[in-house]
Design an enzyme around this catalytic site. Structure first.
Site, PDB file in Angstrom:
ATOM      1  N   GLY A 101       0.777  -1.240   0.000  1.00  0.00           N
ATOM      2  CA  GLY A 101       0.000   0.000   0.000  1.00  0.00           C
ATOM      3  C   GLY A 101       0.806   1.286   0.000  1.00  0.00           C
TER       4      GLY A 101
ATOM      5  CB  CYS B   2      -0.602   1.841  -3.777  1.00  0.00           C
ATOM      6  SG  CYS B   2       0.781   0.799  -4.118  1.00  0.00           S
TER       7      CYS B   2
ATOM      8  NE  ARG C 271      -0.309   0.177 -17.774  1.00  0.00           N
ATOM      9  CZ  ARG C 271      -0.827  -0.137 -18.950  1.00  0.00           C
ATOM     10  NH1 ARG C 271      -1.680   0.664 -19.547  1.00  0.00           N
ATOM     11  NH2 ARG C 271      -0.499  -1.266 -19.546  1.00  0.00           N
TER      12      ARG C 271
ATOM     13  NE  ARG D 178      -0.028  -5.963  -8.316  1.00  0.00           N
ATOM     14  CZ  ARG D 178       1.001  -5.790  -7.528  1.00  0.00           C
ATOM     15  NH1 ARG D 178       2.085  -6.494  -7.685  1.00  0.00           N
ATOM     16  NH2 ARG D 178       0.966  -4.904  -6.554  1.00  0.00           N
TER      17      ARG D 178
HETATM   18  P1  XMP Z   1       6.740   2.998  -6.064  1.00  0.00           P
HETATM   19  O1  XMP Z   1       6.406   3.828  -4.846  1.00  0.00           O
HETATM   20  O2  XMP Z   1       8.209   2.756  -6.209  1.00  0.00           O
HETATM   21  O3  XMP Z   1       6.058   1.584  -5.798  1.00  0.00           O
HETATM   22  O4  XMP Z   1       6.143   3.593  -7.281  1.00  0.00           O
HETATM   23  C1  XMP Z   1       6.202   0.510  -6.691  1.00  0.00           C
HETATM   24  C2  XMP Z   1       5.566  -0.735  -6.092  1.00  0.00           C
HETATM   25  O5  XMP Z   1       4.146  -0.567  -5.941  1.00  0.00           O
HETATM   26  C3  XMP Z   1       3.511  -1.856  -6.005  1.00  0.00           C
HETATM   27  N1  XMP Z   1       2.416  -1.739  -6.992  1.00  0.00           N
HETATM   28  C4  XMP Z   1       1.135  -1.537  -6.664  1.00  0.00           C
HETATM   29  N2  XMP Z   1       0.523  -1.490  -5.471  1.00  0.00           N
HETATM   30  N3  XMP Z   1      -1.543  -1.088  -6.551  1.00  0.00           N
HETATM   31  C5  XMP Z   1      -0.831  -1.287  -5.412  1.00  0.00           C
HETATM   32  O6  XMP Z   1      -1.420  -1.259  -4.324  1.00  0.00           O
HETATM   33  C6  XMP Z   1      -0.995  -1.125  -7.792  1.00  0.00           C
HETATM   34  O7  XMP Z   1      -1.669  -0.945  -8.799  1.00  0.00           O
HETATM   35  C7  XMP Z   1       0.409  -1.380  -7.856  1.00  0.00           C
HETATM   36  N4  XMP Z   1       1.276  -1.530  -8.879  1.00  0.00           N
HETATM   37  C8  XMP Z   1       2.492  -1.742  -8.327  1.00  0.00           C
HETATM   38  C9  XMP Z   1       4.572  -2.849  -6.415  1.00  0.00           C
HETATM   39  O8  XMP Z   1       4.960  -3.552  -5.251  1.00  0.00           O
HETATM   40  C10 XMP Z   1       5.685  -1.967  -6.953  1.00  0.00           C
HETATM   41  O9  XMP Z   1       6.950  -2.576  -6.879  1.00  0.00           O
END
Ligand code: XMP
Length: 477
Positions: free
Chosen positions: A295, A300, A383, A399
């Protein structure tokens, strides 16, 4: 009912600061080398398996710098395997799938192969045995029709054995002024080829993350329920990384256990966010790393939509506690919410062995997708894998748990274009080394031991950021 004193404090990056400690080293002496299973990384950064962050170009750049790219899975199995193969072929020291010709082939055929594969030399073989080599120069100067490879090839070329090292190869190439060294076994059969280009690449990237054969390392995201994808990818990757929003789920745990028993490639599991999850994963599964944080990612919406989250810093502390208690050789990878070196340093101080970055890398040249101009500024799309647009590709839908399939858990947005990933990562590492310098830690192990962490108020957080002065760059925005 739970008493109010039973409420935990799930601290986030912005709740804490690192206190300065006595330094006996300079930031430039800090060594950020880390280890995940038998994968040694001189740069403790993994790029997120997201379709706007990691495809082959990012993975190659990450491994060359000493980090690791994790290929996303929002594509067909064939597309993901192709990306992995491209990374493995990018800089192999000994090329194994060598293009060859026979002495009876026409010079025109040799010319065509060189053109088609973009190569400048072809070993000549008969029944698998090396009998010569033909180079671009040979075909260039071959005039007149009807010439065969045997008429222009160099017979008895300089060869090397399978145990050749890059240093030895370089010396032999210099001594004999050749750019290609066929690799042969004791029976004279061709088993590979070393090219000057590959030797040179190795020298220009001495800290690159490489496998035992000298090829760049790469990871790939999988779903524990997609055994086909995992098995097809296994021969071409160094590690498989589960890509599950809530790994602490019985179905996911048992599917991963089955998957691990059928594969001989190491696995990183995640995402998890609590002590209990970490303890269960390391006691039930043979994994080399944990992806922790739920989260906190910049894209996210999970926490907002569901009210459930395990902020990355809290999750790192909890996972590390479980790893230590069980003396497990399992790396903790902080994933989500890392905007720059400050968050990464805090993650290391709480027990992380590496960080996974999405946002920081999404705006670089090497991330998938082209740049776009908005209001005179360049941007790239970033995204979440749970965003409606990523979900519309449908490959990574699992996922998220089955009941919430219709709920978007991520957003799509624009991030400023930042140019080459090497510049971005170099700047990130310089900041990280400065943090280690202030704390007085010369490496990641020392950071975990020495760092003193303090809670800070919201008011305090704004005091330690620039305040009262309007930054020039904002005036001219
Ligand atoms: P940052 O902060 O580096 O985070 O942009 C990347 C990580 O976020 C996760 N991730 C998601 N988590 N919804 C979520 O709750 C999403 O749609 C999503 N897409 C990616 C993932 O762990 C990634 O490495």
């Amino acid at each position: 009912m739970r008493s109010p004193t039973g409420i935990e404090f799930a601290f986030t990056f912005n709740d804490v600061i690192l206190l300065p400690g006595k330094a006996e080293i300079e930031p430039s002496d800090v060594d950020l080398t880390t280890r995940i299973g038998n994968i040694v990384l001189s740069v403790p950064i993994l790029s997120s398996p997201m379709d706007t962050v990691t495809e082959e170009e990012m993975a190659i750049a990450m491994a060359r710098m000493g980090g690791l790219g994790v290929l996303h899975r929002n594509c067909s199995i064939e597309e993901q395997v192709k990306m992995a193969k491209t990374v493995k072929r990018a800089e192999s020291f000994i090329i194994r799938d060598v293009i060859t010709v026979s002495p009876d082939d026409g010079v025109e055929e040799a010319r065509r192969l060189m053109r088609e594969y973009g190569i400048s030399g072809l070993p000549v073989i008969v029944d698998g045995k090396l009998v010569g080599i033909v180079t671009r120069r040979d075909v260039h100067f071959a005039e007149g029709g009807g010439l065969r490879v045997r008429d222009i090839m160099t017979k008895d070329p300089i060869t090397v054995g399978p145990d050749i090292t890059p240093q030895e190869a370089r010396k032999i190439m210099a001594r004999y002024k050749v750019e290609k060294l066929p690799v042969v076994n004791d029976s004279g059969e061709l088993i590979g080829l070393v090219t000057a280009k590959d030797v040179f690449y190795r020298e220009s990237h001495p800290f690159a993350a490489r496998d035992d054969e000298g090829r760049l390392r790469v990871g790939a995201a999988i779903s524990p329920f997609d055994i086909d994808r995992a098995k097809t990818l296994a021969p071409y990757v160094d590690v498989l990384v589960t890509d599950v929003a809530h790994f602490h789920n019985e179905n996911v745990l048992s599917a991963t256990k089955r998957l691990i028993s059928e594969l001989d490639v190491p696995v990183i599991a995640g995402n998890i966010g609590t002590y209990e999850a970490a303890e269960e994963v390391i006691s039930r599964l043979d994994v080399i790393g944990l992806r922790v944080g739920i989260g906190s990612g910049s894209i996210c919406t999970t926490g907002e939509v569901t009210g459930v989250a395990a902020p990355t810093l809290y999750a790192v502390a909890k996972a590390y506690e479980a790893v230590r208690k069980h003396s497990a050789d399992v790396a903790v990878i902080a994933d989500g919410g890392i905007r720059g070196p400050a968050e990464a340093a805090k993650a290391f101080s709480m027990g992380a062995d590496a960080v996974m970055l999405g946002y920081v890398l999404a705006g670089t040249k090497e991330s998938p997708g082209s740049t776009m101009m908005v209001g005179g500024k360049m941007y790239k799309i970033y995204r979440g894998m749970g965003s409606p647009s990523a979900r519309s590709r449908r490959f990574a839908l699992d996922r998220y748990s089955k009941p919430s399939k219709d709920i978007a858990e991520g957003i799509e947005g624009l991030v400023p274009y930042r140019g080459d990933v090497t510049t971005v990562v170099d700047r990130f590492l310089a900041g990280l080394k400065a943090s280690f310098g202030y704390v007085g830690a010369s490496n990641i192990a020392e950071m975990k031991l020495k760092a003193r962490i303090a809670l800070i108020s919201h008011a305090g957080m704004s005091e330690i950021a620039p305040h009262d002065v309007k930054p020039l760059e904002r005036i001219f925005e």
